[in-house]
Design an enzyme around this catalytic site. Sequence first.
Site, PDB file in Angstrom:
ATOM      1  N   GLU A 346       0.863  -1.199   0.000  1.00 27.82           N
ATOM      2  CA  GLU A 346       0.000   0.000   0.000  1.00 27.82           C
ATOM      3  C   GLU A 346       0.895   1.244   0.000  1.00 27.82           C
ATOM      4  O   GLU A 346       0.725   2.158   0.818  1.00 27.82           O
ATOM      5  CB  GLU A 346      -0.904   0.029   1.235  1.00 27.82           C
ATOM      6  CG  GLU A 346      -1.621  -1.289   1.500  1.00 27.82           C
ATOM      7  CD  GLU A 346      -2.590  -1.231   2.680  1.00 27.82           C
ATOM      8  OE1 GLU A 346      -3.772  -1.442   2.477  1.00 27.82           O
ATOM      9  OE2 GLU A 346      -2.134  -0.945   3.813  1.00 27.82           O
ATOM     10  N   CYS A 442     -10.471   1.303   7.371  1.00 28.25           N
ATOM     11  CA  CYS A 442      -9.853   2.574   7.775  1.00 28.25           C
ATOM     12  C   CYS A 442     -10.415   3.774   7.011  1.00 28.25           C
ATOM     13  O   CYS A 442     -10.533   4.870   7.565  1.00 28.25           O
ATOM     14  CB  CYS A 442      -8.341   2.496   7.571  1.00 28.25           C
ATOM     15  SG  CYS A 442      -7.871   1.844   5.957  1.00 28.25           S
TER      16      CYS A 442
HETATM   17  O1  FUB Z   1      -2.898  -0.071   9.301  1.00 34.35           O
HETATM   18  C1  FUB Z   1      -4.003   0.769   9.556  1.00 34.35           C
HETATM   19  C2  FUB Z   1      -4.610   1.185   8.254  1.00 34.35           C
HETATM   20  O2  FUB Z   1      -5.088   0.038   7.567  1.00 34.35           O
HETATM   21  C3  FUB Z   1      -3.679   1.838   7.280  1.00 34.35           C
HETATM   22  O3  FUB Z   1      -3.550   3.193   7.416  1.00 34.35           O
HETATM   23  C4  FUB Z   1      -4.279   1.472   5.986  1.00 34.35           C
HETATM   24  O4  FUB Z   1      -3.413   1.621   4.888  1.00 34.35           O
HETATM   25  C5  FUB Z   1      -4.685   0.050   6.216  1.00 34.35           C
HETATM   26  O5  FUB Z   1      -3.600  -0.803   6.033  1.00 34.35           O
HETATM   27 ZN    ZN Z   2      -7.786   3.650   4.473  1.00 34.98          ZN
END
Ligand code: FUB
Ligand code: ZN
Length: 680
Positions: A346, A442
């Site tokens: 990501e 999230c």
């Molecule tokens: O790890 C917490 C949140 O979940 C991150 O900010 C997002 O990218 C997702 O992985």
């Molecule tokens: Zn997110």
Amino acid sequence: MRSDSSQTLPLSQVKVIDPFWAREIGLIRQAVIPYQWKALNDQIPDAAPSWWAHNMRAAARAVAAKKAGQLFIPSRSSAGIETLPEQGKQPLEDAFYGFVFQDSDGYKWLEAVAYQLMIRPDAALQAQAQKAVDMICAAQEEDGYLDTFYTLTGRERAFTNLRDHHELYCFGHLTEAAVAWRQATGQDDLLNAARRFGECIASKYGPDKERGCPGHEIAEMALMRLYEETGETQWRDLAKFFLDVRGTEPSTFALEDNRRRQEKGQPELPVSAESYAYYQAHKPVKDMDEAVGHAVRQMYLCSGMADEARICDDAAMEAACDRLWQSVVGEKLYITGGVGGTHVGEAFSRPFDLPADTAYSETCAAIGLAFFARRMLQLKPLSNYADVMEQALYNTVLSGMALDGQSFFYVNPLEVDPAACETDTRLSHVKPVRQKWFGCACCPPNIARIVSSLGQYIVTQTKDTLFFHLYIGSDITVNLGGAPLSLRMEADLMKNGDVHIAVTEGQAQGVLAFRDPAWAGNAQVKIPAGVKSWSENGYLYAKGIWKQGDQITIHFTMPVKAVKASPLVKEVMNMVCFTRGPLVFCAEEADNGKRLHLLRALPDQVAEAREKTVMIDGLTVPAITLPGKRVKEPGENAPLYMPWVPPETEDVEINLVPYFAWNNRGKGEMRVWLAERTGL
Ligand code: FUB
Ligand code: ZN
């Protein structure tokens, strides 16, 4: 504190009246907040479960049992989605389910509610949120610890995996919510919970205690906010400690890793920070010069760094922020204001690697970019920060949510072919339609909190200067140079670039500063006679005595523009996209048929673009029609390869809608970047 830095205004002093954005904020209040509360309580049929309320209640029972001296036997010991109950089985009452950071989803929701209450009090909404606050407080352990994952899976393991287990991340979101809740309601209940958890953390980590820092940043900016709210310097110092320790040797993440390896009887690995770029812990933050690793983490770190630079007047930190900003906007930013070029981790990819179809561009990362930009604006008012903030807000942040507020994108690619992403595992992260909820949810509550707090992005102020960063219609009340002043800004960038600002009440001496957006042509500005004006760093400053009845009118031209990327962005070479004002447009199958890659745009004929409006899911949005070409489809038995001849094309109209509004008319192809006419 940097003496020339600017502050946000309380949301009660910036009331958004903009036709477009007031609807968005109202949508969050009326549709999104109730919907998300149901989601947090697992009451949305056919949606991924949240487990938030489940985990909070289970943790509260565990805490109550411990307080009563009863034995609490943790039912699970491993983290992650694999803790889902087996197919067809009821969840175990006292088990933790979901990702380790599931607590944060509810904290973000609560923060959004708090912002809405600041905008307009609402006893019923507050009472509902109070239930959430009570649930959270009940889940807090006697020593202040508050993280349902470890409370339910084995408290003795708490703080053993700062790198991955998000306790400090959950603390950060709790704190953000707690400050907002106090500002909205005057209540200290949640703030005290955050303070107690903060004390629990501070009793372990600090300059004269253990070294450690968050694996997923946010605690840094949350602690700075807690300091600014309370004046309690220990929170500023803890934030500074977390920033200073990050990336130094010996790497705290490597040491943690080795402790775990030791327990498992595995050989220790060399202790070096280098390999922790994913967590932005590969070098000290003040030495950083490239945005790397997990994109949300990087943006949240930058936000905390910018806070530290401002609050601690730290020039070296500011220089690092400048370098990271340049790395993002100069080499790693999508035209849609998204960041994160790769789904692997990501993460940010290498410079200029900005693929359209495999993009990650997580909604939260664009939100993080807006956080960073706002904080840089507070540090120094350069219009580029506001340009990028606006780009993120109007495009990727909004695209993260359907126009009805009932479904969401996590990933925001710039090109989608549903048939490809449904069959090709290289695109498995790209969803062709917005989802009702996510196992890792999230993004949806993050959208709710940033849109609800939009007033904090529109203007900021120093003692005697009010900066207009975003042209979003609002009623603004400030204290300028010691005197109260009320202003009404009327604007609607969905329609045109006409901005009208009137002083509606009061008299004050000071400066009003208006951003000159990068997308605007020559601005025509009318200010009252006798007001002294000058331009600096992309802002027009107007200094004088402002009094009721004074008017400022600004006319920004907002033509449709053809935009191309640097030739270093391989993926969109010979492609063009179209923008108008802050909006990026895209072609959708609904308006242009399938196989959008066959369209040829004619950027040299952009002057012939026709601006219009279309109705999408009940909302009138701007749209553009342009003359274009379409490569003819091959006949049924046409060969795969053939001698080159100029492609046969037909004249077509290309119809574009705002990127934020795509995928509100069912599943279909979408492209932001269109092939340019070449070789015709
Ligand atoms: O790890 C917490 C949140 O979940 C991150 O900010 C997002 O990218 C997702 O992985
Ligand atoms: Zn997110």
